[in-house]
Design an enzyme around this catalytic site. Structure first.
Site, PDB file in Angstrom:
ATOM      1  N   PRO A 112       0.845  -1.209   0.000  1.00  0.00           N
ATOM      2  CA  PRO A 112       0.000   0.000   0.000  1.00  0.00           C
ATOM      3  C   PRO A 112       0.870   1.245   0.000  1.00  0.00           C
ATOM      4  CG  PRO A 112       0.137  -0.898   2.204  1.00  0.00           C
ATOM      5  CD  PRO A 112       0.924  -1.833   1.340  1.00  0.00           C
ATOM      6  N   THR A 155       1.117   4.462  -0.751  1.00  0.00           N
ATOM      7  CA  THR A 155       0.949   5.778  -0.143  1.00  0.00           C
ATOM      8  C   THR A 155       1.014   5.700   1.385  1.00  0.00           C
ATOM      9  OG1 THR A 155      -1.463   5.556  -0.370  1.00  0.00           O
ATOM     10  CG2 THR A 155      -0.309   6.856  -2.030  1.00  0.00           C
ATOM     11  N   ASP A 156       0.937   4.493   1.946  1.00  0.00           N
ATOM     12  CA  ASP A 156       1.200   4.328   3.372  1.00  0.00           C
ATOM     13  C   ASP A 156       2.666   4.586   3.690  1.00  0.00           C
ATOM     14  OD1 ASP A 156      -1.416   3.609   3.590  1.00  0.00           O
ATOM     15  OD2 ASP A 156      -1.061   1.606   4.387  1.00  0.00           O
ATOM     16  N   PHE A 157       3.516   4.603   2.663  1.00  0.00           N
ATOM     17  CA  PHE A 157       4.945   4.828   2.861  1.00  0.00           C
ATOM     18  C   PHE A 157       5.358   6.243   2.459  1.00  0.00           C
ATOM     19  CE2 PHE A 157       4.912   0.186   1.270  1.00  0.00           C
ATOM     20  CZ  PHE A 157       4.376  -0.254   2.469  1.00  0.00           C
TER      21      PHE A 157
END
Length: 786
Positions: free
Chosen positions: A550, A552-554
């Site tokens: 995922p 955009t979690d990063f």
């Protein structure tokens, strides 16, 4: 928010993103004209390529340019005066050439925050090998995660490890400024791009290092959501691709039922699948069952259904039904997105006499109310940088929780508020320390290290009263629910600010709280697809693979942390509150900004092209001896190529040694096949040492089996053992930031669900035995006191 601070930026392209973010927060960021040509020309010839030139133009757009005196003697005196008046200096291995090394600057201005961005940190920076974006990704461990198991690992196209390092550096600068405001002490902020990129792997190396669960392995465009077995995330539609995230237990079960309803109505339903006890079935798979029939049948039905419809048709229906599906967008799609347009994401940037659209400031702030500024006290000797900062944290999963993990590492008191009826989804995601129980998730402990946890049933009025009582204690609130949730509980910003006018509140969700997609729930897989991150990563003969996980979690956590800290620093200084509506999908656009500008100029989209570079050949990931062991090699110019051929002493490479840059790019397949044939007969670590000694950028692909002992990870102490009451010391990641005066890092592993309910409510709020009994009787807190 940082408008009272002045920043001198002497970075090259490796550190530009740091100054860009600080300027977005209002700091006066200065670039010296006399330095610019030297910085731009200092690297190898590839720094003059079109995409590199755009990095300079895009990330320098919001700086103030100053021109110093023409003569060297006058310039030196002028520069000393400039440094003496600055609060922050940012450099990326560039400062010494201007006489601005740390020792000299700190003597001239003892209170300055001196930020250094480098490939591997300052421990032994003079012996750092030559690096490129590709070899840094290899060194970080993030590269091993993406791609197909039967092919080489894939780098994420369009992203640079230096943007992650720059985001970490900006966050570290604000942390150090907040400490200086109370102590008067300057210090050095040391950022390793390797560590920043490793953290952008979402802790994927940690399970294999701990020994609890297996390391993540490349699974193409799928994630192991079916009890460890892969289920696609990227699916062909009639006119392109869509991202559909399917989960089978915990909070994902409700989305699965909505998908079943849709399939059934469309004539693709299956009574057996709809009646299956999916959580029990997934538990059997985790225990080793090979009963894959139900998953296989479901994947086949979903694939047939999606392939028969257009991306737009699927997306519109998914939004109406609440199914976790979005189109896989190109950069052109992202630029035309109604959601991004409605939120005012884009700004015009003049480039070569034309205007291109790029993302504007990474954060938009709504000013809150004020209270009288509180008197400050000097920190106790040895106190961490953020000692006294108090955050009420309603966030869950990865994107927002990692931002408060950063603050916890530097001493902030983070009280994580979890629902008794719907705990953090990350608690339910494998691998587990033992049985699949809510307190046993390996990644949960990594991302929530150092926090406290209280359990409240926010569906009860008494639990919501507890939150209101906690507001008086908290400096800020962070939440990452869909826009409906906090408002339904009466805990949205409008209501909380009436109680505490100077409150800082950050709402972090996938698309933000405004725009046509505001109410669409989702995860980072979807954010990456909509922002244009998924489409470019893959092989030319296949559809998009996308980056691992995922994504955009990063990209979101460092930006969220930086924005939150900026608001807290203004609150400390002026007594003013703020509301920040942060869209996680938009964070990816910030990282992609140079690629977006290049598309605007050329009209050429980023397309799946493996690990190829338009400017370098060979440039790729090559096999070595051993099981799934690889090395990244990036030849920047003719000098690197001759050094590689000489170090290899290989007849096949010797026949190609006279090829210049343009001919190696023209004959890329032949050149890289010869390199692969040579590397396949050598051990990765020895090959790495041989090529690095020759000055050729090369790095073994870091993975869990050997990452903890990797030389530079070990020197930085990147993997640490954090205390845990039940499981003993747990190996988790440390931070990408090293502050010389106030070192940070995790103090404990993540908390058990509700572990600190009793402690916090009694200790922070002074609740009596009678009040605690009332809360239990109302179902607001656990019956046993947590």
């Amino acid at each position: 928010m940082l408008d009272c601070y002045r920043v001198l930026d002497v970075t090259d392209r490796r550190g530009l993103f740091c100054g860009k973010l600080l300027a977005d927060l209002g700091a006066d960021v200065i670039r010296v004209d006399a330095f610019e040509d030297e910085l731009a020309q200092a690297g190898r010839p590839e720094t003059l390529a079109e995409d590199e030139r755009l990095v300079w133009q895009v990330f320098n757009a919001n700086r103030r340019r100053v021109t110093g005196p023409a003569t060297p003697a006058d310039r030196d005196a002028w520069l000393r005066d400039l440094v003496s008046g600055c609060d922050v200096l940012v450099e990326s291995g560039t400062a010494q050439r201007f006489g601005l090394d740390h020792d000299a600057v700190s003597k001239l201005n003892p209170g300055i925050v001196y930020v250094s961005v480098s490939p591997f940190g300052q421990e032994d920076s003079e012996t750092d090998p030559a690096v490129t974006d590709l070899t840094l990704q290899a060194a970080s461990g993030s590269l091993i995660l993406a791609g197909d198991a039967d092919r080489a690992p894939l780098a994420t196209r369009g992203l640079s490890p230096w943007t992650f390092a720059g985001a970490a550096a900006a966050t570290g600068a604000v942390i150090a400024l907040m400490h200086r405001a109370r102590s008067g002490e300057g210090q050095r902020v040391d950022v390793s791009a390797q560590e920043a990129a490793a953290i952008a792997g979402g802790g994927a190396l940690v399970p294999g290092i701990t020994g609890f669960g297996e390391s993540f392995v490349r699974q193409g465009n799928a994630l192991p959501t079916a009890g460890g077995h892969p289920v696609p995330v990227i699916w062909p539609a009639r006119d392109g691709y869509v991202s559909l995230t399917i989960g089978f237990d915990g909070p994902m079960l409700g989305f699965l039922r909505k998908l079943f309803e849709w399939l059934s109505e469309a004539g693709h339903g299956d009574a057996e699948s709809e009646s299956l006890d999916w959580p029990a079935y997934i538990a059997r798979l985790r225990e080793g069952s090979d009963e894959l029939g139900p998953v296989t049948r479901l994947v086949d039905r979903v694939a047939a259904f999606l392939a028969s419809r257009s991306k737009r048709e699927l997306f519109e229906e998914a939004v109406a039904r609440g199914v976790l599906l979005v189109p896989v967008a190109t950069l052109a799609d992202a630029l035309e997105s109604e959601q991004f347009e409605a939120r005012g994401v884009w700004r015009a940037l003049p480039v070569d006499g034309r205007e291109v659209r790029v993302p504007g400031p990474f954060v938009q702030v709504t000013d809150g109310g004020r209270r009288a500024k509180q008197p400050e006290t000097a920190p106790a000797p040895g106190a961490p940088a953020l000692d006294g900062v108090r955050i009420l944290d309603f966030s869950w999963v990865m994107a927002a929780p990692y931002s408060t993990r950063v603050l916890a590492d530097f001493g902030a008191d983070i009280v994580k508020v979890e629902s008794l009826t719907r705990p953090d989804l990350l608690r339910f995601l494998p691998p587990f320390l033992d049985a699949p129980m809510p307190d046993n998730g390996v990644n949960y402990h990594n991302i929530n290290a150092g926090k406290r946890s209280i359990a409240l049933d926010l569906g009860t009025e008494e639990a919501r009263k507890v939150v209101i009582d906690l507001l008086d204690w908290a400096d800020a609130v962070l939440e990452s629910f869909s826009p409906r949730a906090m408002k339904a509980w009466g805990l949205d910003y409008a209501n909380l600010a009436r109680v505490k006018p100077d409150l800082v509140m950050v709402s972090s969700c996938l698309f933000g709280h405004t725009g046509p997609l505001a109410k669409v729930p989702g995860y980072g897989t979807m954010g990456a697809a909509v922002a244009g991150l998924v489409a470019p990563t893959g092989w030319p003969d296949q559809g998009p693979t996308g980056p691992w996980g995922p994504y955009t979690d990063f990209t979101a956590p460092w930006l969220t942390a930086c924005a939150l800290l900026g608001a807290l620093e203004r609150q400390r200084r002026t007594g003013q509150g703020a509301y920040i509506d942060f869209a996680q999908a938009e964070s990816a656009l910030q990282f992609l900004a140079p690629s977006i500008a290049e598309f605007g100029l050329t009209g050429q989209p980023l397309a799946p092209d493996g690990n190829a570079s338009p400017h370098m050949s060979p440039h790729g990931v090559f096999p070595t001896m051993g099981d799934d062991d690889w090395i990244a090699v990036a030849v920047r110019d003719d000098r690197d190529w001759h050094a590689l051929c000489e170090a290899a002493a290989d007849p096949a490479l010797a026949r190609l040694a006279d090829l210049d840059d343009s001919h190696r790019i023209e004959r890329r397949a032949e050149v890289e096949a010869a390199v692969a044939a040579w590397t396949a007969n050598h051990e990765a670590d020895r090959l790495e040492r041989r090529l690095q000694a020759a000055g050729v950028p090369a790095h073994r692909i870091a993975q869990a089996a050997h990452a903890r002992e990797e030389t530079r990870f070990r020197a930085r102490g990147h993997f640490v053992d954090a205390p845990h009451a039940e499981f003993g010391p747990l190996t988790i990641e440390s931070t990408a930031l090293r502050l010389s005066g106030t070192p940070g890092g995790p103090r404990t592993a993540g908390p058990r669900l509700g572990q600190h309910t009793e402690e916090a409510l009694r200790g922070i709020l002074g609740y009596s035995d009678a009040r605690m009994r009332e809360l239990r009787a109302a179902g607001a807190i656990p019956g046993t006191g947590g």
